[in-house]
Design an enzyme around this catalytic site. Sequence first.
Site, PDB file in Angstrom:
ATOM      1  N   ASP A  37       0.818  -1.215   0.000  1.00 18.41           N
ATOM      2  CA  ASP A  37       0.000   0.000   0.000  1.00 18.41           C
ATOM      3  C   ASP A  37       0.853   1.268   0.000  1.00 18.41           C
ATOM      4  OD1 ASP A  37       1.032  -0.360   2.485  1.00 18.41           O
ATOM      5  OD2 ASP A  37      -0.829   0.038   3.580  1.00 18.41           O
ATOM      6  N   HIS A 240      24.703   6.472 -17.607  1.00 19.18           N
ATOM      7  CA  HIS A 240      23.555   6.566 -16.702  1.00 19.18           C
ATOM      8  C   HIS A 240      23.871   5.938 -15.339  1.00 19.18           C
ATOM      9  CE1 HIS A 240      20.650   7.077 -20.363  1.00 19.18           C
ATOM     10  NE2 HIS A 240      21.303   8.158 -20.056  1.00 19.18           N
ATOM     11  N   ASP A 257      26.285  14.830 -12.247  1.00 24.48           N
ATOM     12  CA  ASP A 257      25.222  15.324 -13.126  1.00 24.48           C
ATOM     13  C   ASP A 257      23.965  15.345 -12.269  1.00 24.48           C
ATOM     14  OD1 ASP A 257      23.218  15.744 -14.990  1.00 24.48           O
ATOM     15  OD2 ASP A 257      24.042  14.362 -16.473  1.00 24.48           O
ATOM     16  N   ASP A 268      19.611  21.086 -15.116  1.00 27.55           N
ATOM     17  CA  ASP A 268      20.387  19.900 -15.494  1.00 27.55           C
ATOM     18  C   ASP A 268      21.843  20.337 -15.647  1.00 27.55           C
ATOM     19  OD1 ASP A 268      21.301  17.524 -16.518  1.00 27.55           O
ATOM     20  OD2 ASP A 268      20.183  17.637 -18.407  1.00 27.55           O
ATOM     21  N   HIS A 347      27.146  10.526 -27.005  1.00 22.87           N
ATOM     22  CA  HIS A 347      25.818  11.173 -26.959  1.00 22.87           C
ATOM     23  C   HIS A 347      25.835  12.478 -27.737  1.00 22.87           C
ATOM     24  CE1 HIS A 347      27.257  13.956 -23.805  1.00 22.87           C
ATOM     25  NE2 HIS A 347      27.779  12.914 -23.187  1.00 22.87           N
ATOM     26  N   HIS A 351      19.925  18.866 -25.292  1.00 20.84           N
ATOM     27  CA  HIS A 351      18.505  18.524 -25.443  1.00 20.84           C
ATOM     28  C   HIS A 351      17.676  19.670 -24.902  1.00 20.84           C
ATOM     29  CE1 HIS A 351      18.619  17.651 -21.105  1.00 20.84           C
ATOM     30  NE2 HIS A 351      19.737  17.019 -21.330  1.00 20.84           N
ATOM     31  N   HIS A 358      14.549  15.962 -20.103  1.00 20.63           N
ATOM     32  CA  HIS A 358      14.643  15.830 -21.555  1.00 20.63           C
ATOM     33  C   HIS A 358      13.291  16.306 -22.070  1.00 20.63           C
ATOM     34  CE1 HIS A 358      17.909  12.502 -21.048  1.00 20.63           C
ATOM     35  NE2 HIS A 358      18.344  13.702 -20.752  1.00 20.63           N
ATOM     36  N   GLU A 381      26.144  20.035 -23.419  1.00 19.66           N
ATOM     37  CA  GLU A 381      26.832  19.087 -22.551  1.00 19.66           C
ATOM     38  C   GLU A 381      27.774  18.132 -23.277  1.00 19.66           C
ATOM     39  OE1 GLU A 381      24.250  15.966 -20.991  1.00 19.66           O
ATOM     40  OE2 GLU A 381      22.523  17.001 -21.850  1.00 19.66           O
ATOM     41  N   TYR A 385      34.696  10.189 -22.845  1.00 22.44           N
ATOM     42  CA  TYR A 385      34.643   9.033 -21.950  1.00 22.44           C
ATOM     43  C   TYR A 385      35.617   7.983 -22.464  1.00 22.44           C
ATOM     44  CZ  TYR A 385      30.341  11.625 -21.328  1.00 22.44           C
ATOM     45  OH  TYR A 385      29.433  12.645 -21.154  1.00 22.44           O
ATOM     46  N   ARG A 403      32.298  15.344 -18.409  1.00 16.72           N
ATOM     47  CA  ARG A 403      31.199  16.050 -19.093  1.00 16.72           C
ATOM     48  C   ARG A 403      31.044  17.404 -18.410  1.00 16.72           C
ATOM     49  NH1 ARG A 403      27.767  12.391 -19.038  1.00 16.72           N
ATOM     50  NH2 ARG A 403      26.428  12.823 -17.243  1.00 16.72           N
ATOM     51  N   GLU A 405      28.159  20.477 -18.385  1.00 14.06           N
ATOM     52  CA  GLU A 405      26.792  20.722 -18.863  1.00 14.06           C
ATOM     53  C   GLU A 405      26.210  21.978 -18.243  1.00 14.06           C
ATOM     54  OE1 GLU A 405      23.896  17.677 -17.756  1.00 14.06           O
ATOM     55  OE2 GLU A 405      22.617  18.309 -19.422  1.00 14.06           O
TER      56      GLU A 405
HETATM   57  N1  GLY Z   1      20.888  14.377 -16.775  1.00 18.23           N
HETATM   58  C1  GLY Z   1      20.587  13.803 -18.003  1.00 18.23           C
HETATM   59  C2  GLY Z   1      21.217  14.507 -19.110  1.00 18.23           C
HETATM   60  O1  GLY Z   1      22.190  15.197 -18.917  1.00 18.23           O
HETATM   61  O2  GLY Z   1      20.773  14.454 -20.204  1.00 18.23           O
HETATM   62 MN    MN Z   2      21.352  16.891 -19.970  1.00 16.16          MN
HETATM   63 MN    MN Z   3      22.640  16.110 -17.102  1.00 17.12          MN
END
Ligand code: GLY
Ligand code: MN
Ligand code: MN
Length: 435
Positions: A37, A240, A257, A268, A347, A351, A358, A381, A385, A403, A405
């Site tokens: 529950d 991820h 991140d 983000d 990547h 975005h 996203h 971003e 890697y 990274r 961002e």
């Molecule tokens: N935190 C997810 C991205 O950077 O797209």
């Molecule tokens: Mn992002």
């Molecule tokens: Mn991010």
Amino acid sequence: MIKASEYARRRRQLMRTVGEGAVIILRAAPERVRNHDVLYPFRQDSDFLYLTGFREPEAMLVMVTGDRDGRSILFCREKDPVKEMWDGAMIGLEAAVEEYGMDEAYPIGELERRLPELLRDRVRICHDLGRDPAFDTRLIGWLNEFRGKPRRDFHAPDEIVELGHIVHDMRLYKSRGELTAMRRAARVSADAHILAMQACKPGLNEADIHATLVHHFMREHCETAYSPIVGGGANACVLHYIANNAPLADGDLLLIDAGAEYDGYAADITRTFPVNGVFSSPQRELYDLVLEAQAAAIDQVRPGSQWEDIHEAAVSVLTDGLLDLGILEGNRAEALEQGLVDNYYVHKTGHWLGLDVHDAGDYQVDGHSRELEPGMVLTIEPGLYIRADDERVDARWRGIGIRIEDDVVVTRDEPEILTSRVPKVASEIEALMAG
Ligand code: GLY
Ligand code: MN
Ligand code: MN
């Protein structure tokens, strides 16, 4: 906070866009059971939130368009003192009208009886088929009932139009109120990253830093916009990574991140910095390269630029730099032609950002990369890697993931960087961590 008048304006704009004779149907997010529950914390569906500001489950927004303004009708839960004793205050029908600006509000239990009447004689239904198959089945059932009646009585709508498409396009252009919320989410997130840099030292665990971030978000009455990534050393190469439970080693980098959500709007941010406060020389060389790629990409965030211009700007800088460092071999033209950077940068460079991290909205229009316009918000971003077991490169580069961002608003002239409070120049990071 986004005001009720802004939600009402969005509904009017949507109704004008879909035109006369339509009925718009949008369901609140369902509650999800975690176990027995116990439910997961409720998060409203972003399209529903965008059009209502209403944060309860078991609700349905129905809008009937007319030659002028049309009507917004909310089906929702009635206030229930017993339930309120267990779960806290409910909004109820009265406040749905008085505070949320609905024209009418009815108990959700009356949907079955009232909705078919609202569908009657409409030429168009705007609804996202497939999001809730059980509801879709009921909808089809009502439409079939109409089709069975003599035409003079009922006219079944001629078309069902994908609602999300229209709403997602509206969501791309942020209003002044939305930008205010996003600046706040960005500021809270930026401060959390600064606190994390200040707290970091060898011997701590990724979980300690995760806690520092979330502690600050909560104190500032924000949610976490997505599961934070706190990855030390080679964990930064797992795109991820969310386990966030490894010790932080002297000599490694830490990639964070993480972003807060304020009034539904996400930030983000990613920063990568040395656990011990000082970059090693291979770390610094790769770091400066990613930072240069980010600057080149941010410089493309202007009206008229296309998404592919942004990514190409980053890829161009990264390719040059990796050739200089000897991580890539060959000449520039071949490296670009063969997309060699993809070995270390899997990547895209950004975005849309908004109610969803996203965020909704198309990246292509008529088969072409979309042009940026003022009011759009996106992330920039780039990253590199190099896996710990990558034998193609010299050992000193292995196990480094980086990274950087930031969140950027397209304006008529210079891009507005919402997240610039967090240092990202290597010497500034080192100064902050030494302080
Ligand atoms: N935190 C997810 C991205 O950077 O797209
Ligand atoms: Mn992002
Ligand atoms: Mn991010």
